[in-house]
Design an enzyme around this catalytic site. Structure first.
Site, short mmCIF file in Angstrom:
data_model
loop_
_atom_site.label_atom_id
_atom_site.label_comp_id
_atom_site.label_asym_id
_atom_site.label_seq_id
_atom_site.Cartn_x
_atom_site.Cartn_y
_atom_site.Cartn_z
N ALA A 199 10.27 2.09 -1.32
CA ALA A 199 10.22 2.93 -2.53
C ALA A 199 11.27 4.04 -2.48
O ALA A 199 11.90 4.35 -3.50
CB ALA A 199 8.82 3.51 -2.70
N GLY A 241 6.43 0.86 5.69
CA GLY A 241 7.32 -0.10 5.02
C GLY A 241 7.42 0.15 3.53
O GLY A 241 8.51 0.09 2.95
N CYS A 242 6.30 0.45 2.91
CA CYS A 242 6.29 0.69 1.46
C CYS A 242 7.03 1.97 1.11
O CYS A 242 7.73 2.04 0.10
CB CYS A 242 4.85 0.71 0.93
SG CYS A 242 4.01 -0.87 1.18
N THR A 243 6.89 2.97 1.96
CA THR A 243 7.60 4.23 1.75
C THR A 243 9.10 4.02 1.88
O THR A 243 9.88 4.50 1.05
CB THR A 243 7.10 5.31 2.73
OG1 THR A 243 5.71 5.53 2.50
CG2 THR A 243 7.87 6.61 2.58
N LYS A 290 0.83 -1.21 0.00
CA LYS A 290 0.00 0.00 0.00
C LYS A 290 0.86 1.27 0.00
O LYS A 290 1.78 1.40 0.81
CB LYS A 290 -0.92 0.00 1.23
CG LYS A 290 -1.96 1.09 1.21
CD LYS A 290 -3.08 0.76 2.18
CE LYS A 290 -4.13 1.83 2.23
NZ LYS A 290 -4.80 2.13 1.00
#
Length: 150
Positions: A48, A43-45, A38
């Protein structure tokens, strides 16, 4: 889930700007696809941003980079602009690309089971052959994990 030796599946999706992106756009090019659960979550930030910070090194190695989640275009655009990513993010709301790669799976979190995207990175060579699958992605070291083998 796609595995080493498998061919890049044919796909078509929309990026953060509403533009169509096809697997055929990467014909003859090395490609990294990273699937994340998401946009704009911690974590995704971290993942990325780590890939963005190391984007020039990945490019130097000849790689194109694509991020994929089931977020809508608007959320991907916001995420993309907020962090100034140098690579496209695909908004795979209907999960066609996600399912072709086999990363839509049963997950467990805090005693609950649910379907979701399993954070996974796939690396393809110029012939469209999968050369590596990273299933245990370290969000703050995603680029390092990729560059260890290229």
């Amino acid at each position: 889930m796609l595995k080493v030796g498998d061919q890049l599946p044919e796909f078509e999706s929309i990026n953060q700007d509403g533009e169509t992106v096809k697997s055929s756009d990467f014909s003859g090019k090395k490609l990294i696809l990273f699937f994340y659960p998401k946009a704009n979550t911690p974590g995704c930030t971290a993942e990325a941003c780590d890939l963005n910070d190391n984007f020039s090194q990945l490019k130097k190695e000849g790689y194109q980079l694509l991020g994929v989640s089931a977020d809508p275009v608007k959320a991907q655009k916001k995420f993309h602009e907020k962090f100034g990513f140098q690579y496209p993010l695909l908004a795979d709301e209907n999960k066609e690309v996600i399912e072709k790669f086999g990363v839509w799976q049963l997950k467990k979190f805090m005693g609950k089971e649910f379907m979701g995207i399993v954070r996974t990175t796939f690396i393809f060579d110029e012939k469209g052959s999968c050369t590596r699958v990273i299933e245990k992605v370290k969000t703050k070291e995603a680029a390092k994990q990729i560059l260890e083998t290229v």
